[in-house]
Design an enzyme around this catalytic site. Structure first.
Site, PDB file in Angstrom:
ATOM      1  N   GLU A  95       0.852  -1.192   0.000  1.00  0.00           N
ATOM      2  CA  GLU A  95       0.000   0.000   0.000  1.00  0.00           C
ATOM      3  C   GLU A  95       0.885   1.237   0.000  1.00  0.00           C
ATOM      4  O   GLU A  95       1.709   1.434   0.900  1.00  0.00           O
ATOM      5  CB  GLU A  95      -0.916  -0.004   1.227  1.00  0.00           C
ATOM      6  CG  GLU A  95      -2.007   1.046   1.178  1.00  0.00           C
ATOM      7  CD  GLU A  95      -3.085   0.759   0.136  1.00  0.00           C
ATOM      8  OE1 GLU A  95      -3.850   1.697  -0.177  1.00  0.00           O
ATOM      9  OE2 GLU A  95      -3.173  -0.378  -0.382  1.00  0.00           O
TER      10      GLU A  95
ATOM     11  N   GLU B 187      -0.823   9.737  -5.663  1.00  0.00           N
ATOM     12  CA  GLU B 187       0.319   8.818  -5.690  1.00  0.00           C
ATOM     13  C   GLU B 187       0.583   8.306  -7.099  1.00  0.00           C
ATOM     14  O   GLU B 187       1.738   8.142  -7.508  1.00  0.00           O
ATOM     15  CB  GLU B 187       0.049   7.662  -4.722  1.00  0.00           C
ATOM     16  CG  GLU B 187       0.001   8.119  -3.267  1.00  0.00           C
ATOM     17  CD  GLU B 187      -1.068   7.441  -2.424  1.00  0.00           C
ATOM     18  OE1 GLU B 187      -1.423   8.016  -1.378  1.00  0.00           O
ATOM     19  OE2 GLU B 187      -1.558   6.370  -2.820  1.00  0.00           O
TER      20      GLU B 187
ATOM     21  N   ASP C 220      -7.146   2.885   2.824  1.00  0.00           N
ATOM     22  CA  ASP C 220      -6.773   1.625   3.466  1.00  0.00           C
ATOM     23  C   ASP C 220      -7.973   0.685   3.565  1.00  0.00           C
ATOM     24  O   ASP C 220      -7.851  -0.523   3.343  1.00  0.00           O
ATOM     25  CB  ASP C 220      -6.200   1.904   4.859  1.00  0.00           C
ATOM     26  CG  ASP C 220      -5.009   2.838   4.808  1.00  0.00           C
ATOM     27  OD1 ASP C 220      -4.081   2.564   4.032  1.00  0.00           O
ATOM     28  OD2 ASP C 220      -5.010   3.858   5.522  1.00  0.00           O
TER      29      ASP C 220
END
Length: 489
Positions: free
Chosen positions: A291, A321, A474
């Site tokens: 992750e 990201e 998450d």
């Protein structure tokens, strides 16, 4: 919803007109007509309701399920509160935003918060001044309405997976007394992970439309910062890998590499090489999911792409990201400086395709990477190399469903509290002449194929008034993994 109200009004007018001007019409046909029309209206569902119904049918458990999942290595206590109110309490006046790779002062904090609030983008930064940070952290934790939660990508993923009673979860990371108290009973923490003092991360949230001076947030999000030395040095990585021998996991979930950005360049590079050696020690028959999180150093990101990606089977990341990754590793659309509104699906698809084609598993390349779970506010895409993963329709739908329930803090999706923000039409590439797709809310998981790589797209039902934004990525990745299945090779 207004369309339905208009329909109801028009039908009522029509029925009234028939009754008034056609008294000679038999009552029975009128009653039948009224019942038919009103029954049809009851069957009219909103786009959001149709998406939820389709997801419910699509989300099925995989044939082969995980039984034991090991998660590491970043863990902390999140202090969640209003960013604007904390900065005002600290006596910081609103001003122009400016990005800072590392926060060295309160002025840097103020400028970085304004910069990302104006974009509505999530970000995470290291605060270098220990004394100043601890003063800010004390003020934040004592602030009225501040809430303490399990924090750190690894701990959050472990906590989410632990809600499934059939799973046994091992969490290895710096776990202090407060964090241990907050963890689910189904999470096992090895003794070597326990420490006397918790690591605190400050989560400054803002709502859609919230203003601070001249800055107005286009959507809800959060800005995270910490002075976290244990997670920053990946202190628990070796203990995590050594604990796998006794735990015997079916799946390993790794996160926290981004925390090393607070280290010096030399220390960071040395620690990354040690991390690569440790990850290489994990048996190859155990799939590894990595992750990612917010980063600022392009060289470090490039090193992760080239050194770590070949060792893992799956990665999870968001739009910030993804863009930083392609800029760092000279991928497609690297000249794009930032996203404008909802990220273009064709651009996102091009970058995801490039990652798997250039850094994923092929017959000629010694890489294990075969899966990417991409998530942004409006939609998710699960991308897999053909032949390695199953049940991805259910996995991408489950991840999107988790985004809606967690953001609104509801057990199931309440369609009155969410809305469809994804584009109803999009192209699957901005480089190649691929297909144009129209989204059907009754079949919200869209599939397309490109040179041995499968794409599964689904919209997200975005929470109108999110209760908590931190940890959404998450939770999405955890839910996607829960419904995924690895094909034996």
């Amino acid at each position: 919803m207004w369309q339905r109200s208009v329909c109801v009004g028009l039908v009522a007018l029509a029925l009234g007109y028939l009754c008034l001007l056609g008294p000679e019409l038999p009552h029975s046909p009128l009653r039948h007509l009224s019942a038919s029309l009103l029954g049809g209206l009851r069957r009219v569902r909103s786009l959001e309701e149709r998406v939820v119904a389709a997801w419910q049918a699509a989300i099925v458990r995989p044939a082969r399920r995980w039984a034991r999942v090991a998660v590491g290595v970043n863990a902390c206590v999140d202090v969640v509160l209003s960013g604007v109110k904390l900065l005002e309490t600290l006596g910081l006046e609103p001003g122009d935003g400016k990005n800072h790779a590392v926060l060295n002062s309160r002025q840097d904090l103020k400028e970085a918060f304004a910069h990302f609030m104006e974009k509505g983008a999530a970000a995470e930064r290291f605060f270098s001044d220990a004394e100043s940070f601890h003063h800010i952290a004390r003020t934040a934790s004592e602030f009225p309405g501040a809430q303490l939660y399990v924090g750190g990508n690894a701990a959050l993923i472990g906590q989410k997976l632990a809600t499934n009673p059939d799973l046994k979860i091992l969490l290895c990371g710096p776990v202090g007394p407060k964090l241990h108290e907050l963890l689910d009973d189904n999470v096992v923490v090895p003794p070597e992970s326990m420490q006397e003092r918790d690591e605190f991360h400050l989560i400054l949230e803002y709502q859609a439309g919230e203003e601070w001076g001249q800055v107005r947030a286009p959507n809800a999000n959060r800005f995270i910062f910490s002075h976290d030395l244990s997670n920053g040095a990946l202190n628990m990585l070796e203990a995590f890998v050594s604990s796998l021998d006794e735990f015997h996991p079916d799946l390993v979930v790794l996160s926290g590499l981004h925390m090393m950005e607070g280290q010096s360049k030399e220390m960071r590079q040395r620690r990354l090489m040690e991390a690569v050696a440790s990850i290489s020690d994990i048996p190859t028959d155990i799939p590894i999911h990595l992750e990612l999180a917010s980063m600022t150093d392009q060289d470090f990101m490039s090193n992760i792409v080239h050194q770590v990606f070949p060792l893992v089977n799956s990665i999870g990341l968001n739009e910030q990201e993804l863009l930083f990754l392609t800029q760092s590793a000279s991928g497609p659309h690297a000249s794009l400086t930032s996203w404008r509104g909802v990220p273009d699906v064709g651009v996102v698809s091009d970058i995801l395709f490039w990652i798997l084609k250039e850094h994923g598993k092929t017959a000629e390349r010694a890489s294990d990477l075969t899966r990417i779970h991409f998530h942004t506010l409006a939609y998710h895409i699960l991308v897999t190399v053909d032949g390695y993963w199953g049940n991805q329709v259910a996995a991408v739908a489950a991840g999107a469903r988790a985004a809606g329930t967690q953001a609104c803090a509801t057990e199931t999706i309440d369609t009155s509290k969410v809305f469809l923000k994804a584009p109803l039409e999009f192209v699957t590439s901005q480089i190649e002449a691929l297909s144009k797709i129209s989204l059907n809310p009754d079949e919200p998981v869209v599939h397309w194929h490109r040179e041995g790589i499968s794409f599964h797209f689904t919209p997200v039902l975005v929470c109108k008034d999110p209760v908590r934004t931190v940890g959404l990525g998450d939770a999405i990745s955890a839910e996607g993994l829960l419904y995924s299945e690895v094909h034996p090779q």
